[in-house]
Design a protein around this motif. Structure first.
Motif, PDB file in Angstrom:
ATOM      1  N   VAL A  41       0.834  -1.201   0.000  1.00 10.43           N
ATOM      2  CA  VAL A  41       0.000   0.000   0.000  1.00 10.43           C
ATOM      3  C   VAL A  41       0.866   1.247   0.000  1.00 10.43           C
ATOM      4  O   VAL A  41       1.818   1.355   0.776  1.00 10.43           O
ATOM      5  CB  VAL A  41      -0.933   0.012   1.231  1.00 10.43           C
ATOM      6  CG1 VAL A  41      -1.704   1.324   1.297  1.00 10.43           C
ATOM      7  CG2 VAL A  41      -1.887  -1.172   1.191  1.00 10.43           C
ATOM      8  N   THR A  42       0.530   2.172  -0.893  1.00 11.60           N
ATOM      9  CA  THR A  42       1.199   3.472  -0.940  1.00 11.60           C
ATOM     10  C   THR A  42       0.140   4.551  -0.783  1.00 11.60           C
ATOM     11  O   THR A  42      -0.870   4.542  -1.497  1.00 11.60           O
ATOM     12  CB  THR A  42       1.938   3.672  -2.277  1.00 11.60           C
ATOM     13  OG1 THR A  42       2.838   2.584  -2.493  1.00 11.60           O
ATOM     14  CG2 THR A  42       2.718   4.974  -2.268  1.00 11.60           C
ATOM     15  N   THR A  43       0.339   5.466   0.127  1.00 12.14           N
ATOM     16  CA  THR A  43      -0.632   6.534   0.360  1.00 12.14           C
ATOM     17  C   THR A  43      -0.106   7.865  -0.165  1.00 12.14           C
ATOM     18  O   THR A  43       1.077   8.014  -0.459  1.00 12.14           O
ATOM     19  CB  THR A  43      -0.939   6.666   1.868  1.00 12.14           C
ATOM     20  OG1 THR A  43       0.284   6.940   2.565  1.00 12.14           O
ATOM     21  CG2 THR A  43      -1.555   5.385   2.414  1.00 12.14           C
ATOM     22  N   GLY A  44      -1.027   8.831  -0.292  1.00 13.77           N
ATOM     23  CA  GLY A  44      -0.637  10.196  -0.654  1.00 13.77           C
ATOM     24  C   GLY A  44      -0.309  10.412  -2.112  1.00 13.77           C
ATOM     25  O   GLY A  44       0.410  11.345  -2.450  1.00 13.77           O
ATOM     26  N   TYR A  71     -11.460  11.201  -1.782  1.00 21.67           N
ATOM     27  CA  TYR A  71     -12.006   9.889  -1.431  1.00 21.67           C
ATOM     28  C   TYR A  71     -11.002   8.752  -1.625  1.00 21.67           C
ATOM     29  O   TYR A  71     -11.306   7.609  -1.348  1.00 21.67           O
ATOM     30  CB  TYR A  71     -13.257   9.584  -2.259  1.00 21.67           C
ATOM     31  CG  TYR A  71     -14.432  10.477  -1.944  1.00 21.67           C
ATOM     32  CD1 TYR A  71     -15.139  10.338  -0.759  1.00 21.67           C
ATOM     33  CD2 TYR A  71     -14.822  11.468  -2.838  1.00 21.67           C
ATOM     34  CE1 TYR A  71     -16.224  11.153  -0.459  1.00 21.67           C
ATOM     35  CE2 TYR A  71     -15.904  12.293  -2.554  1.00 21.67           C
ATOM     36  CZ  TYR A  71     -16.601  12.131  -1.370  1.00 21.67           C
ATOM     37  OH  TYR A  71     -17.662  12.942  -1.081  1.00 21.67           O
ATOM     38  N   GLN A  72      -9.826   9.081  -2.149  1.00 21.99           N
ATOM     39  CA  GLN A  72      -8.845   8.032  -2.414  1.00 21.99           C
ATOM     40  C   GLN A  72      -7.783   8.021  -1.319  1.00 21.99           C
ATOM     41  O   GLN A  72      -7.096   9.011  -1.077  1.00 21.99           O
ATOM     42  CB  GLN A  72      -8.190   8.231  -3.781  1.00 21.99           C
ATOM     43  CG  GLN A  72      -7.290   7.070  -4.190  1.00 21.99           C
ATOM     44  CD  GLN A  72      -6.864   7.148  -5.648  1.00 21.99           C
ATOM     45  OE1 GLN A  72      -7.563   7.694  -6.480  1.00 21.99           O
ATOM     46  NE2 GLN A  72      -5.694   6.605  -5.953  1.00 21.99           N
ATOM     47  N   MET A  73      -7.641   6.864  -0.665  1.00 25.25           N
ATOM     48  CA  MET A  73      -6.698   6.733   0.450  1.00 25.25           C
ATOM     49  C   MET A  73      -5.299   6.369  -0.018  1.00 25.25           C
ATOM     50  O   MET A  73      -4.331   6.538   0.716  1.00 25.25           O
ATOM     51  CB  MET A  73      -7.197   5.670   1.430  1.00 25.25           C
ATOM     52  CG  MET A  73      -8.576   5.943   1.989  1.00 25.25           C
ATOM     53  SD  MET A  73      -9.218   4.587   3.012  1.00 25.25           S
ATOM     54  CE  MET A  73      -8.315   4.871   4.550  1.00 25.25           C
ATOM     55  N   GLY A  74      -5.186   5.844  -1.242  1.00 25.45           N
ATOM     56  CA  GLY A  74      -3.888   5.432  -1.740  1.00 25.45           C
ATOM     57  C   GLY A  74      -4.028   4.438  -2.866  1.00 25.45           C
ATOM     58  O   GLY A  74      -5.096   4.297  -3.476  1.00 25.45           O
ATOM     59  N   ILE A  75      -2.924   3.735  -3.142  1.00 25.67           N
ATOM     60  CA  ILE A  75      -2.872   2.712  -4.182  1.00 25.67           C
ATOM     61  C   ILE A  75      -2.438   1.400  -3.534  1.00 25.67           C
ATOM     62  O   ILE A  75      -1.504   1.371  -2.736  1.00 25.67           O
ATOM     63  CB  ILE A  75      -1.870   3.082  -5.298  1.00 25.67           C
ATOM     64  CG1 ILE A  75      -2.297   4.376  -6.001  1.00 25.67           C
ATOM     65  CG2 ILE A  75      -1.736   1.937  -6.308  1.00 25.67           C
ATOM     66  CD1 ILE A  75      -3.522   4.249  -6.878  1.00 25.67           C
ATOM     67  N   PRO A  99      -6.923   1.692  -7.009  1.00 29.52           N
ATOM     68  CA  PRO A  99      -7.093   2.734  -6.000  1.00 29.52           C
ATOM     69  C   PRO A  99      -7.829   2.200  -4.774  1.00 29.52           C
ATOM     70  O   PRO A  99      -8.680   1.309  -4.879  1.00 29.52           O
ATOM     71  CB  PRO A  99      -7.931   3.792  -6.731  1.00 29.52           C
ATOM     72  CG  PRO A  99      -8.652   3.042  -7.794  1.00 29.52           C
ATOM     73  CD  PRO A  99      -7.734   1.938  -8.219  1.00 29.52           C
ATOM     74  N   ILE A 100      -7.478   2.750  -3.612  1.00 28.53           N
ATOM     75  CA  ILE A 100      -8.158   2.402  -2.365  1.00 28.53           C
ATOM     76  C   ILE A 100      -9.157   3.515  -2.067  1.00 28.53           C
ATOM     77  O   ILE A 100      -8.792   4.679  -1.908  1.00 28.53           O
ATOM     78  CB  ILE A 100      -7.161   2.286  -1.194  1.00 28.53           C
ATOM     79  CG1 ILE A 100      -6.069   1.274  -1.531  1.00 28.53           C
ATOM     80  CG2 ILE A 100      -7.891   1.893   0.084  1.00 28.53           C
ATOM     81  CD1 ILE A 100      -4.905   1.315  -0.549  1.00 28.53           C
ATOM     82  N   VAL A 101     -10.431   3.150  -2.015  1.00 25.33           N
ATOM     83  CA  VAL A 101     -11.502   4.117  -1.827  1.00 25.33           C
ATOM     84  C   VAL A 101     -11.862   4.232  -0.357  1.00 25.33           C
ATOM     85  O   VAL A 101     -12.011   3.221   0.349  1.00 25.33           O
ATOM     86  CB  VAL A 101     -12.750   3.694  -2.652  1.00 25.33           C
ATOM     87  CG1 VAL A 101     -13.970   4.503  -2.237  1.00 25.33           C
ATOM     88  CG2 VAL A 101     -12.492   3.856  -4.142  1.00 25.33           C
ATOM     89  N   ASN A 102     -11.996   5.459   0.121  1.00 24.02           N
ATOM     90  CA  ASN A 102     -12.404   5.701   1.496  1.00 24.02           C
ATOM     91  C   ASN A 102     -13.926   5.610   1.567  1.00 24.02           C
ATOM     92  O   ASN A 102     -14.639   6.611   1.515  1.00 24.02           O
ATOM     93  CB  ASN A 102     -11.924   7.079   1.962  1.00 24.02           C
ATOM     94  CG  ASN A 102     -12.090   7.265   3.457  1.00 24.02           C
ATOM     95  OD1 ASN A 102     -12.941   6.648   4.082  1.00 24.02           O
ATOM     96  ND2 ASN A 102     -11.272   8.148   4.023  1.00 24.02           N
ATOM     97  N   PRO A 147     -11.458  -0.627   2.132  1.00 22.36           N
ATOM     98  CA  PRO A 147     -11.147  -1.369   3.356  1.00 22.36           C
ATOM     99  C   PRO A 147     -12.362  -1.477   4.269  1.00 22.36           C
ATOM    100  O   PRO A 147     -13.135  -0.519   4.412  1.00 22.36           O
ATOM    101  CB  PRO A 147     -10.053  -0.515   4.005  1.00 22.36           C
ATOM    102  CG  PRO A 147     -10.333   0.872   3.531  1.00 22.36           C
ATOM    103  CD  PRO A 147     -10.954   0.759   2.167  1.00 22.36           C
ATOM    104  N   VAL A 148     -12.524  -2.634   4.892  1.00 26.56           N
ATOM    105  CA  VAL A 148     -13.600  -2.839   5.856  1.00 26.56           C
ATOM    106  C   VAL A 148     -13.012  -3.512   7.092  1.00 26.56           C
ATOM    107  O   VAL A 148     -11.943  -4.120   7.041  1.00 26.56           O
ATOM    108  CB  VAL A 148     -14.748  -3.693   5.278  1.00 26.56           C
ATOM    109  CG1 VAL A 148     -15.349  -3.033   4.043  1.00 26.56           C
ATOM    110  CG2 VAL A 148     -14.283  -5.102   4.933  1.00 26.56           C
ATOM    111  N   LYS A 149     -13.736  -3.399   8.196  1.00 19.94           N
ATOM    112  CA  LYS A 149     -13.250  -4.001   9.434  1.00 19.94           C
ATOM    113  C   LYS A 149     -13.605  -5.474   9.530  1.00 19.94           C
ATOM    114  O   LYS A 149     -12.839  -6.276  10.057  1.00 19.94           O
ATOM    115  CB  LYS A 149     -13.820  -3.237  10.634  1.00 19.94           C
ATOM    116  CG  LYS A 149     -13.173  -1.885  10.852  1.00 19.94           C
ATOM    117  CD  LYS A 149     -13.498  -1.330  12.218  1.00 19.94           C
ATOM    118  CE  LYS A 149     -12.674  -0.071  12.480  1.00 19.94           C
ATOM    119  NZ  LYS A 149     -12.923   0.469  13.835  1.00 19.94           N
ATOM    120  N   LYS A 150     -14.785  -5.807   9.028  1.00 19.18           N
ATOM    121  CA  LYS A 150     -15.251  -7.175   9.262  1.00 19.18           C
ATOM    122  C   LYS A 150     -16.212  -7.608   8.165  1.00 19.18           C
ATOM    123  O   LYS A 150     -17.123  -6.866   7.799  1.00 19.18           O
ATOM    124  CB  LYS A 150     -15.955  -7.235  10.619  1.00 19.18           C
ATOM    125  CG  LYS A 150     -16.326  -8.624  11.081  1.00 19.18           C
ATOM    126  CD  LYS A 150     -17.112  -8.568  12.397  1.00 19.18           C
ATOM    127  CE  LYS A 150     -16.283  -7.989  13.516  1.00 19.18           C
ATOM    128  NZ  LYS A 150     -17.012  -8.014  14.814  1.00 19.18           N
TER     129      LYS A 150
END
Length: 349
Positions: free
Chosen positions: A56-59, A65-69, A78-81, A115-118
């Motif tokens: 994971v790379t952020t910034g 809405y994008q937390m990183g790659i 892309p990682i979506v918030n 990302p999700v917690k559970k």
């Protein structure tokens, strides 16, 4: 133990997305921040992945809405918030360290992950078990009820049946004041088309620009009816922009049941249908049932276009076997225009 459970869920996901022997939606129920339960059609999920297994790379993006790659097995996405998109005011305070799992989804041939917690369970729901929310929240397509301890209850019932095989017991489910069974929870199923439009609006804008730049856009000459079954506000808006200038007689329906009732009530009009465009994921009556109704109850020769954000091979194969003529992603308005023109004017695509 937790990883083992997620491996089992992933195995179930693979089996169910490839089968589709019944017109049942499989919903992956999960939690992000807090106790609210959300869901997504597993046909739109490529895999569940442990966040720790991805690079994971952020910034790297100014998209809020994008937390990183994330890079996983050579693929980047892309990682979506999701928590922020859902309107959680404290989303900025949560980092990826607080989540365990990526839900990796493929929409219109593009991978994204959130990302999700559970992951709670995978629930099987018939189209008629999906209800439109009474609110105007465009982020939810519908709500449904799930039983989180369903498997445990089934095991207890099987044991009880063995112990009391000679007795017949009937009991009504215990309901609370809201009419929800004591073992049931409300699950809010997300509108992924709305999510993509909000988070990556440039995709639709670019495709609509391609349509506007296409020099051969002109009215479509046909006295036939174009029937469209689509419950997504975003997708319906794109279809309007794509087809309103064609001068065709177009009837829009928010689900398959509306279309079926219209076709039965208006037999003369249904005989004039020249093409049907349908989504797959709809409440009350889904795209599979629409295809079956058109091919077996109206006219098997009517061409059908499935306009969907799903890319699942199992779904495509089943619908091809049922007689679907063409699959077009929801962010391809130019392809929709060309296909409709060809079908409505009696040509082959």
């Amino acid at each position: 133990m937790e990883e083992k459970r997620h491996s089992k869920l992933l195995s179930e996901l693979d089996n169910m997305t490839m089968s589709h022997k019944q017109n049942i939606m499989q919903i992956a129920a999960f939690q992000t921040v807090g106790d609210v339960i959300y869901g997504i059609n597993i046909a739109k999920i490529k895999e569940f992945a442990m966040i720790k297994d991805a690079q994971v790379t952020t910034g790297l993006s100014d998209n809020p809405y994008q937390m990183g790659i994330a890079v996983l097995r050579g693929e980047s996405f892309p990682i979506v918030n999701l928590t922020k998109w859902l309107g959680n005011a404290s989303s900025e305070q949560h980092s990826l360290d607080e989540y365990e799992i990526f839900i990796v989804s493929e929409f219109n041939q593009n991978l994204i992950a959130f990302p999700v917690k559970k992951i709670l369970m995978i629930a099987s729901k018939h189209a008629e078990e999906l209800e439109r929310p009474s609110t105007t929240n465009a982020k939810m397509t519908y709500i449904t009820r799930i039983e989180l301890n369903q498997e445990r209850r089934r095991s207890r019932k099987r044991r009880k049946k063995l112990l009391h095989s000679t007795k017949q017991v009937s009991a009504k489910p215990i309901l609370n004041d809201s009419g929800i069974g004591e073992n049931e929870k409300i699950c809010f199923v997300l509108d992924v088309e709305q999510m993509l439009e909000d988070i990556f609006p440039g995709v639709t804008q670019r495709k609509m620009h391609e349509l506007e730049e296409f020099e051969d856009i002109e009215p479509i000459h046909s006295n036939k009816i174009l029937a469209i079954c689509e419950d997504s506000h975003v997708a319906t808006s794109i279809l309007h922009k794509t087809l309103d200038k064609t001068e065709l007689e177009i009837h829009y329906f928010t689900n398959g049941m509306e279309f079926q009732r219209w076709a039965i009530k208006m037999p003369d009009a249904s005989k004039r249908i020249g093409c049907v465009i349908t989504d797959i994921e709809m409440p009350l009556m889904d795209g599979f049932q629409v295809v079956d109704f058109v091919k077996n109850e109206i006219n098997s020769s009517i061409p059908i276009i499935v306009n969907t954000s799903m890319s699942n091979i199992g779904i495509v194969k089943k619908l091809e076997d049922m007689g679907v003529n063409l699959f077009i992603p929801k962010t391809e308005p130019l392809k929709i225009y060309k296909a409709v023109k060809s079908f409505m004017e009696g040509n082959n695509v």
